[in-house]
Design an enzyme around this catalytic site. Structure first.
Site, short mmCIF file in Angstrom:
data_model
loop_
_atom_site.label_atom_id
_atom_site.label_comp_id
_atom_site.label_asym_id
_atom_site.label_seq_id
_atom_site.Cartn_x
_atom_site.Cartn_y
_atom_site.Cartn_z
N ARG A 44 -2.44 -2.08 -3.60
CA ARG A 44 -3.69 -1.36 -3.38
C ARG A 44 -3.67 -0.09 -4.24
O ARG A 44 -2.74 0.73 -4.14
CB ARG A 44 -3.82 -0.97 -1.91
CG ARG A 44 -5.07 -0.17 -1.70
CD ARG A 44 -5.19 0.39 -0.32
NE ARG A 44 -6.45 1.09 -0.25
CZ ARG A 44 -6.63 2.19 0.47
NH1 ARG A 44 -5.66 2.72 1.16
NH2 ARG A 44 -7.81 2.76 0.48
N ARG B 131 -12.64 16.04 6.65
CA ARG B 131 -13.23 16.33 5.32
C ARG B 131 -14.69 16.74 5.50
O ARG B 131 -15.39 16.18 6.33
CB ARG B 131 -13.18 15.10 4.42
CG ARG B 131 -11.79 14.65 4.10
CD ARG B 131 -11.81 13.40 3.24
NE ARG B 131 -10.80 12.47 3.70
CZ ARG B 131 -10.72 11.19 3.35
NH1 ARG B 131 -11.59 10.67 2.50
NH2 ARG B 131 -9.77 10.42 3.83
N ASN C 138 0.87 -1.17 0.00
CA ASN C 138 0.00 0.00 0.00
C ASN C 138 0.92 1.23 0.00
O ASN C 138 1.44 1.62 1.04
CB ASN C 138 -0.89 -0.04 1.26
CG ASN C 138 -1.91 1.08 1.27
OD1 ASN C 138 -1.86 2.00 0.45
ND2 ASN C 138 -2.82 1.02 2.22
N GLU D 22 -9.04 -5.26 4.26
CA GLU D 22 -8.76 -4.94 2.85
C GLU D 22 -7.53 -5.69 2.34
O GLU D 22 -7.50 -6.13 1.19
CB GLU D 22 -8.56 -3.42 2.70
CG GLU D 22 -9.86 -2.66 2.88
CD GLU D 22 -9.67 -1.22 3.32
OE1 GLU D 22 -9.32 -1.00 4.49
OE2 GLU D 22 -9.87 -0.32 2.49
N HIS E 7 -13.13 3.01 -0.97
CA HIS E 7 -13.20 1.93 0.03
C HIS E 7 -13.85 0.68 -0.55
O HIS E 7 -14.40 -0.13 0.19
CB HIS E 7 -14.02 2.33 1.28
CG HIS E 7 -13.51 3.51 2.04
ND1 HIS E 7 -14.34 4.52 2.46
CD2 HIS E 7 -12.27 3.82 2.48
CE1 HIS E 7 -13.63 5.42 3.13
NE2 HIS E 7 -12.37 5.02 3.15
#
Ligand code: ADP
Length: 400
Positions: A90, A240, A7, A386, A179
């Protein structure tokens, strides 16, 4: 048979080495401060942790350090690199070019290069991580597993924005969703728990972490998701904004004298739970502030729960019914109050959360279902994984 999951971010690179016979993580670690100085933190299962400053002028040198420590007699776990049968990467944004997990070849790299136009912050580091692996392991297959891929099943009326169509064609501006690897993992588990044919299932998955997204999944396929062209849209997040009236953006730019080049950062870093509370982007800090009587912290918390509730209502309508809601990621798996407050008073939809189970489910066995016995909708808490999905996809592709 090992699969190395990578990742790669701009200055950091996380990795996990999976033993695919057992699907267990054999070793994992982090290269930090790449292109600054370089720190490697590594741990092989059952062995002592290794932390060392190692020069990492670029991602290729970081991967070199990872491979060296994996083969190290004292801190490593493999004898030589041929034991790693593939690397799985990823990828945050695949655009409309990369729509499923894929074995890397020249054309795939060209497609990933195209993603720079819509996701420059993520794509550049992904390419550096990929090239670092290709340089250090030239004969090892590389696989891309893409976060936007699971959302590609959305119908056009869900992914198109009401902007001039020519701009969609020119810049590929549309809802992509993020996601996806996490939504796919927990939705697959929920389908298994529901015990009915996948094609008959209606599920809402709530991935609630620093970044949060909610997806509506019909028959195992995403029909809508809350994040959009970028991971900024949807429910309020740590820092955010989530959904706001777009007219607020030029208004603030003018009033606060913020140039366009800084507005993205402003929306991503200064808003959300942090902006409203003035306390923190981390919900644990918000919880502590609420306990201490901070009203703005409570307001930030209430906005989050209300946002989740609104998306659940909208997606129940989009799905024309609901079998299960899933909570996952840092907040979804751990925050009792967010789960309770966002689901209470939804009896009209047949959603009834069991207060006692919600608070004490850690003693329950798999699956963790926190709905009451008479709730029409099952409510699951499912830890996401994940990296495991990336390792499995990688294994499946290279085994073909
Ligand atoms: P990211 O999106 O960066 O992967 P996470 O999924 O780790 O983030 O989620 C971070 C959020 O989850 C934070 O708001 C944090 O407060 C919350 N969180 C994470 N772990 C816990 C925990 N053990 N208990 C309570 N809250 C947690």
């Amino acid at each position: 048979m090992y699969v190395l999951v990578i990742n790669a971010g701009s200055s950091s690179l996380k990795y996990q080495l999976f033993d695919m016979a057992t699907e267990e993580v054999f070793a994992k670690g982090l290269c930090d401060r790449i292109a600054i100085d370089g720190i490697l933190t590594h741990q092989t299962k059952g062995k002592e942790k290794y932390i060392k400053s190692i020069a990492m002028p670029n991602h290729s040198k970081a991967i070199e350090a990872v491979l060296k420590i994996l083969c190290d007699k004292e801190f490593g776990c493999i004898d030589d690199l041929s034991q790693i049968i593939a690397c799985g990467h990823r990828i945050v944004h695949g655009g409309e070019w990369l729509t499923q997990s894929v074995l890397v070849n020249d054309r795939v790299i060209e497609d990933l290069e195209k993603c720079r136009s819509i996701a420059p912050l993520h794509t550049g580091p992904h390419l550096m991580g990929l090239r670092g692996c290709m340089e250090n392991m030239p004969t090892t297959p590389q696989v891309l597993v893409i976060d936007t891929a699971y959302h590609q099943s959305m119908p056009a009326h869900a992914y198109m924005y009401p902007i001039p169509y020519a701009l969609y064609e020119k810049y590929k501006i549309r809802r992509y969703g993020f996601h996806g690897t996490s939504h796919r993992y927990v939705a697959t588990k929920a389908i298994e728990y529901l015990g009915k044919p996948a094609e008959d299932t209606k599920i809402i998955t709530c991935h609630l972490g620093n970044g949060s997204s909610i997806s509506a999944i019909l028959g195992g396929k995403v029909i809508d998701t809350s994040m959009g062209f970028t991971p900024l849209e949807g429910v309020i997040m740590g820092s955010r904004s989530g959904d706001i009236d777009p007219a607020i953006v030029p208004f603030i730019m003018e009033k606060e004298n913020i140039p366009a080049s800084e507005m993205g950062e402003w929306l991503n870093k200064k808003c959300g739970l942090l902006g409203v509370s003035g306390v923190s982007s981390d919900l644990r800090d918000i919880d502590a502030a609420i306990k201490a009587g901070n009203e703005r912290a409570k307001l930030a918390f209430d906005i989050l729960c209300y946002d989740i509730k609104k998306y659940i209502g909208a997606y129940t309508a989009a799905l024309n019914g609901l079998d299960a809601i899933v909570f996952t990621a840092g907040i979804g798996e751990n925050n009792v109050s967010v789960r309770y407050d966002s689901l209470k008073d939804l009896e009209f939809f047949g959603i009834k959360i069991d207060k006692e189970k919600n608070e004490n489910f850690r003693s329950m066995s798999d699956p963790v279902d926190i709905s009451t016995a008479d709730s029409k909708v099952r409510i699951y808490v499912i830890p996401t994984n994940e990296e495991l999905v990336i390792a499995r996809d990688t294994m499946a592709i290279v085994s073909k």
